[in-house]
Scaffold this active site. Structure first.
Site, PDB file in Angstrom:
ATOM      1  N   CYS A 137       0.832  -1.209   0.000  1.00  0.00           N
ATOM      2  CA  CYS A 137       0.000   0.000   0.000  1.00  0.00           C
ATOM      3  C   CYS A 137       0.865   1.257   0.000  1.00  0.00           C
ATOM      4  CB  CYS A 137      -0.932   0.000   1.198  1.00  0.00           C
ATOM      5  SG  CYS A 137      -2.232  -1.238   1.079  1.00  0.00           S
ATOM      6  N   HIS A 138       1.797   1.340   0.980  1.00  0.00           N
ATOM      7  CA  HIS A 138       2.578   2.573   1.094  1.00  0.00           C
ATOM      8  C   HIS A 138       4.068   2.307   1.285  1.00  0.00           C
ATOM      9  CE1 HIS A 138      -1.581   3.378   2.451  1.00  0.00           C
ATOM     10  NE2 HIS A 138      -1.467   4.346   1.564  1.00  0.00           N
ATOM     11  N   GLY A 139       4.487   1.060   0.982  1.00  0.00           N
ATOM     12  CA  GLY A 139       5.919   0.768   0.934  1.00  0.00           C
ATOM     13  C   GLY A 139       6.638   0.642   2.264  1.00  0.00           C
TER      14      GLY A 139
END
Lengths: 173, 419
Positions: free
Chosen positions: A137-139
């Protein structure tokens, strides 16, 4: 006159008593309306999950559902355990020893809530820069102990309450 | 009218009030001049507002747990009763709340009938009130269907079949109401949707009801027009608010008595049996508040005739302001009408009783007598008595009997002197 003003008269007492009783009554009525949104008995009845771990080979993992969330059960190899323990605590954003994330004597079993501590996505296994998990999703990158190493997540993945019922069964919750 | 000159004290209040005069409205509601002789029968407006809000709040909560599906509805209601935190309490408040709502509305309506509150210039208040009453019956009926027990299912079947009495298109209308060829899942779904909608329609009508009330102001026990504000009036707050609050507390004690001690006494045990389209319960009855109309329906040995008479029993109330020919509002000064009023009360109670009994023997005879009197009361008694009756002298003002120290108003005038 100042004497008169200070005196608490009967009417003041009645007002205060009425408002107090009214507030208590109102609270008693409002509380059930709020509490009804909390998990009910049917939800609480699902609060533990038992998992048979006899078929999991070293290096493999399974994902089970507990309270509607995924739980990762990974049986780690000796090399993976060594790798996790070699990391210096200074290198960790949320310092925690690998020994504190497993049960003593059962070091090969990592039981962990499979929920990214950033915004709740499920990280992918065997991905990322640290041979552990990677949240798409956001690393966020997690290591083989499920500890956050890089990315926006603030803390390590959570270890739920669990116990070994016997050598082949884990009870989560 | 003092409220029109209302100016907020604070600068921010003035800024806001110039753009949306909510504070002016608040001041109007606070200062609203109210007849000073209002008795406890006038507290039911506030009680009914409380009932509506209670039903909306508990209803929204129940909808968070209820499942409107024929296979799941019954189980979801049991889930509310057993699993949901305080679910039993919230459901019992909602189901008994419907009964308390009707109890209060019947007292409110009969108060209006006794004191002539439906008469000029308050006809529109009365008609809006009746529209609220009709919507209440629709909401209560659909709400009763939602638990999907035996009474729900067969109540829904019987009531929707009333429309099949309409010549030519009756069957098509009934099928359209069902969305199926019997009461089934589509029926349950739409009833849930409408059951959720209607309370908000009622809320809107309540606003209009109060708005219409605030134009002429409250009627009062002596039923005379009064100057506002004057020595015959008191500000709504704190005089009426405290009286309403006290009456509401007493009402809530009775309400809580039902909820905590006999929560199922007003319901029917058959509704704890899941709906079964193959078996009708031996004795099916509507909820108590619909029984008088049910008795009227069953008193007619003809399908269409019974349905027409039942709906007429409600719709005749809409023209009541024009059926009543008396110039005096309050039954306090109407010795003949007063007696007929109490006969009507007894008649409606009797109809309610026979509505709960089997439709046979003496009960059928009583139902027919009761039905005939019900219509005679409105069509014959009200116009004729209003015309012929010699009314008692009415006081010049509310203050007069008090200030002159006697129950008999010394300065009383006869109505006929005035006209």
């Amino acid at each position: 006159m100042s004497k008169e003003e200070k005196k608490v008269n009967r009417r003041d007492f009645l007002f205060t008593a009425s408002y107090t009783l009214g507030a208590v009554g109102l609270g008693a009525v409002i509380w059930p309306m709020i509490d009804q949104m909390n998990p009910d008995k049917a939800q609480k009845a699902l609060a533990t999950t038992e998992v048979d771990i006899s078929n999991i080979e070293p290096g493999n993992s399974v994902t089970v559902l507990w309270r509607g969330k995924p739980v990762f059960l990974k049986r780690r190899t000796p090399e993976e355990i060594a790798e996790a323990r070699a990391v210096k605590l200074d290198d960790l954003p949320d310092p925690q020893k690998d020994e504190d994330r497993v049960k003593e004597g059962k070091d090969e079993w990592l039981v962990m809530l499979g929920v990214c501590t950033h915004l709740g996505c499920v990280p992918l296994k065997d991905k990322g820069d640290f041979n552990g998990w990677f949240c798409p999703c956001h690393g966020s990158h997690y290591d083989v102990s499920g500890r956050i190493r890089k990315g926006p997540a603030p803390t390590n993945m959570e270890i739920p309450k669990f116990e070994f019922v016997d050598s082949n069964t884990i009870k989560i919750g | 009218m003092s409220e029109h000159q209302y100016v907020p004290k604070s600068k921010a209040g003035k800024w806001f009030n110039d753009r949306l005069p909510l504070l002016t409205l608040g001041a109007h509601l606070t200062d609203y001049p109210t007849p000073k002789n209002l008795n406890y029968w006038w507290t039911f407006g506030g009680i009914l507002t409380f009932c509506l809000i209670t039903q909306i709040v508990t209803g929204i909560v129940l909808a968070m747990h209820y499942v409107a599906h024929a296979d799941l509805a019954f189980a979801s209601v049991e889930h509310i009763m057993r699993d949901v935190n305080y679910g039993w309490l919230i459901r019992y408040i909602h189901s008994n709340g419907a009964s308390m709502f009707f109890l209060a509305v019947y007292i409110h309506i009969f108060r209006s009938l006794f004191y002539g509150s439906y008469k000029s210039p308050r006809e529109v208040i009365w008609i809006i009130g009746l529209m609220i009453y009709l919507l209440m019956m629709a909401a209560a009926f659909m709400g009763y269907v939602l638990p999907w027990g035996q009474m729900s299912f067969w109540g829904a079947t019987v009531i929707t079949n009333l429309f099949s009495a309409i010549p030519l298109v009756g069957d098509s209308i009934t099928t359209w109401l069902w969305g199926a060829y019997s009461v089934d899942n589509p029926t349950l779904n739409r009833f849930f949707s409408l059951h959720y909608l209607i309370p908000f329609l009622i809320l809107g009508l309540v606003v209009l009801h109060i708005w219409a009330l605030h134009v002429p102001g409250n009627n009062n026990p002596v039923g005379i027009d009064i100057k506002k504000p004057s020595k015959d009036t008191v500000p709504f707050h704190p005089y009426i608010t405290i009286k309403d609050a006290f009456a509401l507390l007493v009402f809530m004690i009775i309400f809580a008595g039902f909820v905590f001690f006999t929560p199922n006494v007003l319901g029917h045990s058959d509704n704890y049996i899941p709906a079964n389209p193959l078996v009708t319960p031996a004795h099916i009855v509507p909820e108590w508040y619909l029984l008088p109309f049910y008795a009227i329906l069953r008193s007619v040995p003809d399908k269409l005739g019974g349905v027409i008479l039942m709906f007429s029993a409600i719709f005749i109330l809409f023209v009541l302001p024009w059926l009543d020919t008396s110039k005096v509002r309050s039954a306090v000064f109407r010795p003949i009408y007063r007696q007929f009023f109490w006969i009507l009360v007894i008649d409606v109670l009797m109809l309610g009783y026979v509505g709960a009994m089997p439709a046979e023997g003496i009960y059928l005879v009583l139902a027919r007598v009761g039905t005939i009197y019900y219509f005679l009361h409105f069509i014959v008694v009200m116009p004729v008595v209003g015309y012929l009756e010699k009314t008692d002298p009415i006081p010049m003002s509310i203050s007069e009997p008090v200030l002159t120290g006697g129950a008999e108003p010394s300065l009383a005038r006869k109505v006929n002197d005035k006209v």
